[in-house]
Design an enzyme around this catalytic site. Structure first.
Site, PDB file in Angstrom:
ATOM      1  N   GLU A 113      -9.095  11.685  -7.157  1.00  0.00           N
ATOM      2  CA  GLU A 113     -10.433  11.552  -7.740  1.00  0.00           C
ATOM      3  C   GLU A 113     -10.628  10.121  -8.241  1.00  0.00           C
ATOM      4  O   GLU A 113      -9.663   9.358  -8.353  1.00  0.00           O
ATOM      5  CB  GLU A 113     -10.594  12.550  -8.890  1.00  0.00           C
ATOM      6  CG  GLU A 113     -10.503  13.998  -8.441  1.00  0.00           C
ATOM      7  CD  GLU A 113     -10.636  14.990  -9.609  1.00  0.00           C
ATOM      8  OE1 GLU A 113     -10.837  14.526 -10.761  1.00  0.00           O
ATOM      9  OE2 GLU A 113     -10.525  16.193  -9.369  1.00  0.00           O
ATOM     10  N   PRO A 114     -11.861   9.736  -8.551  1.00  0.00           N
ATOM     11  CA  PRO A 114     -12.102   8.375  -9.051  1.00  0.00           C
ATOM     12  C   PRO A 114     -11.288   8.032 -10.293  1.00  0.00           C
ATOM     13  O   PRO A 114     -10.956   6.868 -10.524  1.00  0.00           O
ATOM     14  CB  PRO A 114     -13.605   8.375  -9.361  1.00  0.00           C
ATOM     15  CG  PRO A 114     -14.176   9.410  -8.442  1.00  0.00           C
ATOM     16  CD  PRO A 114     -13.129  10.468  -8.343  1.00  0.00           C
TER      17      PRO A 114
ATOM     18  N   GLY B 128      -4.986   8.695  -9.344  1.00  0.00           N
ATOM     19  CA  GLY B 128      -4.418   8.592  -8.016  1.00  0.00           C
ATOM     20  C   GLY B 128      -3.154   9.419  -7.909  1.00  0.00           C
ATOM     21  O   GLY B 128      -3.172  10.553  -7.466  1.00  0.00           O
ATOM     22  N   SER B 129      -2.034   8.862  -8.399  1.00  0.00           N
ATOM     23  CA  SER B 129      -0.744   9.537  -8.255  1.00  0.00           C
ATOM     24  C   SER B 129      -0.553  10.701  -9.220  1.00  0.00           C
ATOM     25  O   SER B 129       0.243  11.601  -8.961  1.00  0.00           O
ATOM     26  CB  SER B 129       0.389   8.527  -8.450  1.00  0.00           C
ATOM     27  OG  SER B 129       0.356   7.542  -7.441  1.00  0.00           O
TER      28      SER B 129
ATOM     29  N   THR C 159      -8.805  12.131   3.936  1.00  0.00           N
ATOM     30  CA  THR C 159      -8.567  11.855   5.355  1.00  0.00           C
ATOM     31  C   THR C 159      -9.225  12.933   6.215  1.00  0.00           C
ATOM     32  O   THR C 159      -9.054  14.119   5.962  1.00  0.00           O
ATOM     33  CB  THR C 159      -7.059  11.816   5.643  1.00  0.00           C
ATOM     34  OG1 THR C 159      -6.452  10.806   4.829  1.00  0.00           O
ATOM     35  CG2 THR C 159      -6.786  11.502   7.101  1.00  0.00           C
TER      36      THR C 159
ATOM     37  N   ILE D 189       9.172 -11.745  13.507  1.00  0.00           N
ATOM     38  CA  ILE D 189       9.959 -12.157  14.673  1.00  0.00           C
ATOM     39  C   ILE D 189       9.043 -12.454  15.854  1.00  0.00           C
ATOM     40  O   ILE D 189       9.302 -13.355  16.657  1.00  0.00           O
ATOM     41  CB  ILE D 189      10.997 -11.071  15.028  1.00  0.00           C
ATOM     42  CG1 ILE D 189      12.091 -11.035  13.943  1.00  0.00           C
ATOM     43  CG2 ILE D 189      11.614 -11.323  16.392  1.00  0.00           C
ATOM     44  CD1 ILE D 189      13.095  -9.928  14.115  1.00  0.00           C
TER      45      ILE D 189
ATOM     46  N   GLY E 227       6.191 -13.806  15.770  1.00  0.00           N
ATOM     47  CA  GLY E 227       5.492 -15.076  15.594  1.00  0.00           C
ATOM     48  C   GLY E 227       4.010 -14.949  15.893  1.00  0.00           C
ATOM     49  O   GLY E 227       3.344 -14.025  15.425  1.00  0.00           O
TER      50      GLY E 227
ATOM     51  N   GLU F 191       0.130  10.857   0.058  1.00  0.00           N
ATOM     52  CA  GLU F 191       1.049  11.975  -0.217  1.00  0.00           C
ATOM     53  C   GLU F 191       2.102  11.592  -1.258  1.00  0.00           C
ATOM     54  O   GLU F 191       3.197  12.158  -1.283  1.00  0.00           O
ATOM     55  CB  GLU F 191       1.732  12.467   1.067  1.00  0.00           C
ATOM     56  CG  GLU F 191       0.775  13.021   2.093  1.00  0.00           C
ATOM     57  CD  GLU F 191      -0.098  14.149   1.552  1.00  0.00           C
ATOM     58  OE1 GLU F 191       0.423  15.236   1.298  1.00  0.00           O
ATOM     59  OE2 GLU F 191      -1.308  13.918   1.383  1.00  0.00           O
TER      60      GLU F 191
ATOM     61  N   THR G 107       3.054   7.921  -3.750  1.00  0.00           N
ATOM     62  CA  THR G 107       3.538   6.561  -3.517  1.00  0.00           C
ATOM     63  C   THR G 107       5.064   6.481  -3.585  1.00  0.00           C
ATOM     64  O   THR G 107       5.731   7.416  -4.035  1.00  0.00           O
ATOM     65  CB  THR G 107       2.957   5.601  -4.565  1.00  0.00           C
ATOM     66  OG1 THR G 107       3.464   5.990  -5.861  1.00  0.00           O
ATOM     67  CG2 THR G 107       1.435   5.632  -4.582  1.00  0.00           C
TER      68      THR G 107
END
Length: 395
Positions: A129-130, A133-134, A160, A346, A348, A372, A374
């Protein structure tokens, strides 16, 4: 005691079908939908129909095998499928009709009647929700019982497949005064009155997958759409809805494993073209520094995959797997960002340009270490389980 790490032959067809789809459907359109954010990948419609058919066959197979001592079922099949498809494109994998994160939540918590009723839905999952988070316990979206219905009010972000799925699994509280014990999950049709997709997010990666903000204004759902029990057990907390993560975290870990394998394969190709072959019979320190890095990353990748397999197998066999689910997610999430960033380094100019998919995999991989739960949350959960601490003891 011997440990057999070979996958059961009955799962070979799952791997083969998924890899063919990743190679011949996902890879050719991967860049197209990375550049055309929010445009629906119509190429996935037929794949969704095939997936629906195979899920029906797999449910029958799992039912027939229910008498076995060891079960290799839905969870193991899901991580194999996620690994192969994410090798192709993780954003497209998250966009296949009928294969949302909410479906894993239903599989984790639903009763037999609900499993049958929701067998063919495409379910997104709405937790964040706003205001948080976690900290999943901070849910403010409410569900109030009114007759035979629950009335849901609130706003969810970072959903999602939130504008494409036909249902969404919503976390809501039955009573804010009772804390996390009152948090339950509900299967809500996205065409119900009072639901509005407020906006779609512009993102760093997985651009082919939509990420929505959804508002719920007096949305009514039947009481039978509450997953698990409506009983509020303050002593137990909200372990019921948290079982969702025991199913979804290994699946996200498998996505990370799939993206990581794609990057490792490309890294090995680049090393070979530069004349640096990987020799497993020589100490890493005695080889080119880029080869030594490859060997280190590959070993981390192997560990990620073995942890993921164990967590999924435990879920299939009804063994508590909260520790293992978090271990797989933490290891795979950290590894995939390490692998993809090193591959870009690697590579480049080739790794940084849009001429190859390496830069895209690096952008896509970061979310796999975030959603799902952090990296930091996973390590906190692991520490609690290993040390025998509660969430109040170890914050």
């Amino acid at each position: 005691m011997a440990i057999n790490l070979e996958l059961p032959e009955k799962l070979n067809s799952t791997v083969e079908r998924a890899h063919l789809a990743a190679e011949h459907i996902f890879r050719p359109i991967s860049r197209k939908y990375d550049l055309a954010e929010h445009e629906y990948p119509v190429e996935l419609d037929e794949l969704g129909k095939l997936a629906k058919q195979s899920r029906g066959q797999e449910r029958s197979g799992d039912a027939e095998a229910s008498g076995e001592d060891t079960v290799n079922g839905t969870n193991l099949r899901s991580v194999l499928n996620a690994r192969e498809l994410s090798w192709g494109d993780v954003g497209l994998m998250l966009s296949i009709p009928g294969q949302g994160l909410g479906n894993a939540a239903i599989a984790a918590v639903a009763n037999e009647e609900q499993l049958e009723r929701f067998a063919d839905v495409w379910a997104a999952m709405a937790i964040t929700e706003p205001g948080f988070g976690s900290d999943s316990a901070a849910v403010t979206t409410t569900a109030v019982l009114d007759g035979d219905d629950y009335v849901i009010n609130g706003e969810k972000i970072f959903v999602t497949a939130g504008s494409r799925a036909d249902h969404v699994v919503v976390w809501a509280t039955l009573d804010k005064n009772l804390g996390r014990a009152a948090i339950k999950s509900f299967v809500v049709p996205l065409d119900a009155d009072g639901i509005a997709v407020v906006r779609l997010e512009h993102k760093l990666g997985i651009k082919s997958s939509d990420t929505a903000v959804i508002r719920f204004d007096d949305v009514r759902v039947p009481s039978g759409n509450l997953l698990g029990t409506a009983e509020i057990n303050v002593e137990k907390g909200f372990g019921g809805v948290m079982q969702t993560f025991d199913n979804t975290r290994p699946m996200v870990a498998a996505m990370a494993v799939g993206v990581g394998r794609a990057a490792l394969e490309e890294m090995r190709r680049m090393l070979s073209e530069a004349g640096h072959e990987v020799d497993y019979d020589k100490p890493a320190a005695a080889q080119h520094v880029a080869v030594a890095e490859f060997i280190r990353l590959e070993s981390d990748w192997e560990a990620s995959w073995l942890l993921t397999l164990r967590a999924a197998w435990m879920a299939d066999n009804r063994e508590p797997n909260s520790l293992e689910a978090s271990m797989s997610k933490a290891k795979a999430g950290r590894t995939v960002t390490d692998v993809t960033n090193k591959a870009v380094e690697i590579g480049g100019t080739g790794g940084y340009a849009e001429s190859e998919l390496l830069e895209k995999w690096a952008r896509d991989s970061k979310i796999l270490d975030i959603f799902e739960g952090t990296q930091q949350i996973q390590q906190l959960i692991i520490a609690r389980r290993v040390l025998g601490k509660t969430s109040a003891d170890l914050k």
